[in-house]
Design a protein around this motif. Structure first.
Motif, PDB file in Angstrom:
ATOM      1  N   LYS A   3       0.834  -1.210   0.000  1.00  0.00           N
ATOM      2  CA  LYS A   3       0.000   0.000   0.000  1.00  0.00           C
ATOM      3  C   LYS A   3       0.866   1.257   0.000  1.00  0.00           C
ATOM      4  CE  LYS A   3      -3.676   0.224   2.611  1.00  0.00           C
ATOM      5  NZ  LYS A   3      -4.520   0.169   3.831  1.00  0.00           N
ATOM      6  N   ASP A  31      -3.770   7.007   2.952  1.00  0.00           N
ATOM      7  CA  ASP A  31      -4.393   8.337   3.063  1.00  0.00           C
ATOM      8  C   ASP A  31      -3.786   9.090   4.244  1.00  0.00           C
ATOM      9  OD1 ASP A  31      -6.130   7.989   0.914  1.00  0.00           O
ATOM     10  OD2 ASP A  31      -7.564   6.902   2.158  1.00  0.00           O
ATOM     11  N   THR A  72      -7.882   1.379  -4.823  1.00  0.00           N
ATOM     12  CA  THR A  72      -8.408   2.711  -5.171  1.00  0.00           C
ATOM     13  C   THR A  72      -9.912   2.647  -5.398  1.00  0.00           C
ATOM     14  OG1 THR A  72      -6.297   3.292  -6.207  1.00  0.00           O
ATOM     15  CG2 THR A  72      -8.208   4.635  -6.791  1.00  0.00           C
ATOM     16  N   ASN A 111     -11.585   2.399  -2.010  1.00  0.00           N
ATOM     17  CA  ASN A 111     -11.494   3.683  -1.298  1.00  0.00           C
ATOM     18  C   ASN A 111     -12.489   4.698  -1.843  1.00  0.00           C
ATOM     19  OD1 ASN A 111      -9.507   3.288   0.703  1.00  0.00           O
ATOM     20  ND2 ASN A 111      -7.882   3.375  -0.813  1.00  0.00           N
ATOM     21  N   ARG A 112     -12.610   4.745  -3.160  1.00  0.00           N
ATOM     22  CA  ARG A 112     -13.531   5.715  -3.775  1.00  0.00           C
ATOM     23  C   ARG A 112     -14.990   5.406  -3.481  1.00  0.00           C
ATOM     24  NH1 ARG A 112     -10.590   6.367  -9.738  1.00  0.00           N
ATOM     25  NH2 ARG A 112      -8.905   7.759  -9.039  1.00  0.00           N
TER      26      ARG A 112
END
Length: 579
Positions: free
Chosen positions: A273, A280, A545, A548-549
């Motif tokens: 990651k 993040d 990704t 996460n989105r």
């Protein structure tokens, strides 16, 4: 040294680009130099000579401008046309040299004797001035130099005097010197360019190898996590059926081996990651005192078990950074200190210096030799573990610390002396005390019973994982619905009109469907938000990704059963509070 054609072509293209980048300056500078010389000869030369030379020089400058214009139109120069453009560059040098050489020959016999030295000195200045711009192509410099200087040498020889012979010899010597220097400079630049391209190719191969490693890690970790996930849930479920001491002892050893394997995979996941830049960073103000209290609870007993004194010292400081990353950095440093300290102390402290906080983790452990200081932050690097004893870790902790400190933009220092211990120091910006938030406490009885009788839909295409989660949820007194595919899950929701209280869905489903797609479809079909947690063994950038989105909660396989339970409780309690 033999070079392959590909490398030669790359160097040639690079030199073409460099030459045509400076050719406009050569065109303007060359014409201005002609203007200066003409201005100095206006009183001793007929004007039509000067106008003719100016016209020829202007034509050469326009020729250079046209070359630049048409070269840029090409955008991409094919290998087949490299020699064509190189020929035009040589032609450009020849035209320029002829212009100066012929002009000097004519002017020499047209001006008073007192101006002869002026013309010769001008030729030497012109040769020296054009050297830096034409030297990238030694053949271009040759084509320019010979017609520039040879007419002057011929004139001096024809004067038939000792002084003129001497000047001709000096001029010839200077020409040979410049030509030799041009050849040396050309070879040196060629070798430099060759090394640059070889270094670029090596870096490219290293990057490709690293990308391949990340891709393998992303693919292989998913395949490993599936059976490991099932194994973990089966082990937890099995513990309820073991009562005999011998069987319990065997179970404890099995659990310990499983946890070691799980720890390694989790560290690999965290590194992947970090390498994919999927961590993040959310900067908030947080209490160092509260962080240290939590760390003290987690590490005090472990230190005492090893006979070590451990101390956490800080005032009521507040930092402004990403608390998750700072905690992870500090934990990794403490783990390292515990692992390599056999006697003495471990100390974590925080002090303020102006607008920064300095968190230091010190120990009286084995220390690090100065030759290893720069290497300890590399992946899998361990100073004294050739046998790869897993009790000494995997060599990933300090690598993660280094990557996280760089992501946070904070400064880190290491001081260590072999046999005396180590000190790691990170610098964080000072924060402010957050406003007190009114937190509505949830009845503990609600969190303990919130899963009972709740309808949980589990979707996973791996039958073993599906069965293990099913049995685990039954032990928590949940009502469990299972499905192996996107279509099967949608059929339960749409045709049987059953809306689960919680969804536990694997990210990767058959027929290129994802768990995110399924959760969104169920929410749309039921016209309400259904609490969901995504389970994934993927570490690839694209998959993480996507999750996460979506804004959905997710856990990485292998999932600890308590983490899954707490996540489901949090989702359900959150829904009840909203209601």
């Amino acid at each position: 040294m033999m070079l392959n054609h590909s490398l030669k072509d790359k160097i040639a293209l690079k030199r073409l680009n460099e030459f045509f980048a400076i050719l406009p300056a050569i065109a303007i500078g060359g014409f201005l130099l002609v203007l200066v010389v003409c201005a100095g000869l206006t009183e001793v030369l007929p004007s039509h000579y000067l106008w003719l030379w100016l016209s020829v020089s202007l034509f050469i400058s326009l020729f250079r401008a046209c070359l630049v214009f048409y070269y840029k139109l090409q955008k991409v120069v094919s290998v087949q046309k490299i020699e064509f453009w190189q020929g035009l560059i040589i032609l450009n040098g020849l035209f320029s040299g002829l212009s100066w050489g012929i002009a000097s020959f004519i002017f020499y016999y047209s001006v008073p004797d007192s101006y002869h030295v002026y013309i010769l000195v001008t030729l030497v200045i012109v040769l020296s001035g054009y050297f830096p711009v034409f030297v990238h192509y030694d053949k271009c410099f040759y084509a320019f130099s010979f017609p520039l200087i040879l007419p002057a040498i011929y004139i001096l020889i024809m004067n038939n005097t000792a002084a003129s012979y001497y000047l001709a010899f000096l001029l010839l010597g200077y020409l040979c010197l410049m030509l030799g220097f041009a050849r040396w400079f050309y070879n040196r630049e060629f070798e430099r360019n060759r090394l640059q391209f070889e270094l670029f190719e090596q870096n490219k191969k290293v990057k490709e190898a690293n990308d391949s490693k990340s891709l393998f890690l992303a693919s292989a970790s998913h395949d490993l996590r599936q059976p490991l996930q099932a194994l973990g849930f089966y082990i937890v479920t099995l513990s309820d059926f073991l009562r005999e001491p011998k069987k319990k002892a065997l179970f404890d050893k099995t659990l310990k081996a499983y946890q070691a394997l799980e720890d390694l995979l989790n560290q690999l996941l965290n590194i992947s990651k970090l390498n994919a830049n999927l961590v993040d960073i959310i900067n908030t103000d947080f209490s160092i005192l509260a962080l240290f209290d939590q760390l003290k609870n987690d590490y005090e007993l472990r230190a005492l078990d090893k006979g070590l004194s451990i101390e956490f010292v800080t005032d009521d400081y507040y930092a402004c950074s990403d608390i998750v990353s700072v905690e992870r950095i500090t934990r990794n440093l403490l783990e390292n200190a515990l692992r390599y300290t056999e006697s003495g102390f471990i100390k974590a402290c925080c002090n303020q210096e102006k607008e920064f906080l300095k968190i230091t983790v010190s120990d009286s452990g084995i220390g690090i030799d100065s030759q290893h200081i720069d290497k300890i932050f590399g992946e899998f690097y361990q100073v004294k573990n050739p046998e790869r004893d897993r009790s000494k870790g995997f060599g990933l902790g300090l690598y993660a610390v280094d990557r996280l400190t760089k992501l946070l933009g904070c400064h880190m220092q290491v001081k260590s002396e072999l046999g005396k211990g180590s000190t790691f120091e990170i610098t964080l910006p000072v924060g402010t005390k957050p406003a007190e938030a009114s937190i509505e406490e949830v009845d503990e009885r609600v969190t303990n019973t919130v899963l009972e009788e709740k309808v949980v839909m589990v979707v996973d295409d791996d039958d073993v994982v599906l069965d293990s989660i099913y049995r685990l949820l039954l032990s928590w007194e949940c009502q469990v619905l299972t499905a192996s595919t996107y279509q099967e899950a949608m059929s339960i929701v749409v045709e049987e009109e059953l809306i689960p209280d919680v969804l536990v869905v694997d990210y990767r489903l058959p027929e290129y469907q994802t768990g995110v797609d399924l959760v969104e479809a169920i929410c749309l079909s039921s016209q309400q938000k259904v609490p969901a947690v995504i389970l994934t063994g993927d570490t690839g950038e694209e998959s993480l990704t996507h999750i996460n989105r979506s804004g959905l909660d997710f856990l990485h396989k292998p999932v600890d059963s308590e983490k899954l339970k707490n996540k489901m409780k949090a989702l359900l309690v959150g829904e009840e509070l909203i209601v």
